[in-house]
Design a protein around this motif. Structure first.
Motif, short mmCIF file in Angstrom:
data_model
loop_
_atom_site.label_atom_id
_atom_site.label_comp_id
_atom_site.label_asym_id
_atom_site.label_seq_id
_atom_site.Cartn_x
_atom_site.Cartn_y
_atom_site.Cartn_z
N VAL A 1 0.92 -1.13 0.01
CA VAL A 1 -0.12 -0.04 -0.01
C VAL A 1 0.97 1.27 0.02
CG1 VAL A 1 -0.16 0.05 2.52
CG2 VAL A 1 -2.00 1.12 1.28
N GLU A 2 0.47 2.26 -0.78
CA GLU A 2 1.01 3.54 -0.73
C GLU A 2 -0.06 4.52 -0.46
OE1 GLU A 2 3.00 4.54 -4.63
OE2 GLU A 2 3.07 2.48 -5.17
N THR A 3 0.52 5.62 0.17
CA THR A 3 -0.52 6.81 0.67
C THR A 3 -0.07 8.24 0.23
OG1 THR A 3 0.63 6.93 2.85
CG2 THR A 3 -1.32 5.60 2.61
N LEU A 4 -0.83 8.80 -0.16
CA LEU A 4 -0.61 10.18 -0.61
C LEU A 4 -1.54 11.31 0.29
CD1 LEU A 4 1.01 12.60 -2.06
CD2 LEU A 4 -0.57 12.14 -4.01
N PHE A 5 -0.95 11.96 1.16
CA PHE A 5 -1.66 12.80 2.19
C PHE A 5 -1.45 14.34 1.51
CE2 PHE A 5 -1.91 9.16 4.58
CZ PHE A 5 -3.23 9.24 4.91
#
Length: 307
Positions: A257-261
């Motif tokens: 999983v990758e996240t971008l906030f």
């Protein structure tokens, strides 16, 4: 000089008024306005509507296939499911997604699903799986590779694709092999919202008595497809904790999983960033296309060493 300054001031003022009017229109009927603005401001784009398909008796059960005609090779497929709190939305208004993603080397499919009373759980999931099944069975006719599919969605659509990808029974029932799903992109999605605390979730889920089993956060496993989860930190409609909770559960399960906030972004900004002229901020577009390239690339056979 004073006259020139006055003219410049008038021009700037008119531009601000026009910009404000566009933003008001976006808030009222966002996707349709985005689609129009993107079409006008995007310049030359060879993306075409290749096919439109009904999938059921409800007019919302449909899909649209976009891409370039007669590609030289089979292209990976990007399926996008719209948001709208399971109460509104129409894939016809999301052509800007196709014009954004298709030129990067993809066939883009915009999928719809039943809404309101007809769309209560689990109908939105069955319809999303039906879109995916149609793609897997038919996309070769339009230059797509049925074994390289990425599911994507915004808001309620992000919930749909996450739940369908994580709770395996939906794709199994639709006869879509799990390995065909190469990844999932969720923009501002609700993934952990039980007990239900909004009118839309109570109507779509609470009214049929479904509980925690409806939540993507409760269906993570090590064999989940890779996910990219994007969220604005200023999102007050779907709180960023949804993405944090799902990302943590995926990580704990050993999934990719990758996240971008985005610190200054609100609920619709991740969607806005995929339309012209707002794509001048490349963070979301670059993250999405990088993720797609990484997970839909054809594997290269290893050549045997010459003795």
């Amino acid at each position: 000089m004073k006259t020139l300054m006055l003219i410049l001031a008038v021009i700037v003022g008119l531009a601000l008024i026009a910009g404000g009017a566009i933003l008001i229109a976006i808030n009222r009927n966002g996707p349709a306005v985005l689609d129009t603005v993107d079409r006008i401001s995007g310049g030359k784009n060879n993306t075409e509507l290749l096919h439109k398909q009904s999938l059921g008796v409800d007019p919302r059960q449909k899909l649209l296939v976009y891409g370039e005609r007669s590609p030289d090779e089979a292209l990976p497929v990007f399926i996008f499911i719209h948001g709208g709190s399971w109460r509104s939305g129409n894939p016809d208004d999301y052509g800007f997604i196709a014009r954004s993603i298709a030129p990067e080397g993809y066939i883009v499919v915009l999928g719809g699903y039943c809404l309101r009373e007809n769309g209560r759980y689990p109908a939105m999931l069955q319809d999303t799986a039906a879109v995916t099944a149609w793609v897997h069975e038919n996309i070769t006719d339009f230059g797509g590779d049925p074994e390289r599919i990425v599911l994507a969605g915004h808001s309620a659509g992000a919930y749909n694709v996450a739940q369908v990808a994580l709770e395996q029974r939906w794709l199994e029932q639709a006869r879509v092999p799990a390995q065909a799903i190469r990844g999932v992109v969720g923009l501002a999605g609700p993934y952990d919202f039980y007990p239900y605390d909004s009118d839309s979730t109570r109507a779509a889920f609470g009214s049929v008595g479904v509980g925690a089993e409806s939540q993507p956060v409760n269906h993570t496993s090590s064999d989940a497809p890779p996910m990219l989860l994007v969220h604005g930190e200023q999102d007050s409609l779907v709180k960023p904790r949804n993405t944090r909770a799902l990302a943590a559960a995926l990580e704990d399960s050993g999934a990719d999983v990758e996240t971008l906030f985005l610190p200054a972004m609100t609920h619709n900004d991740p969607l806005l960033a995929l339309a012209n002229p707002w794509r001048r901020d490349p963070r979301i577009f670059d993250a999405v296309t990088s993720f797609l390239g990484q997970h839909t690339a054809l594997s290269v056979p290893v050549q045997a060493e010459t003795p």
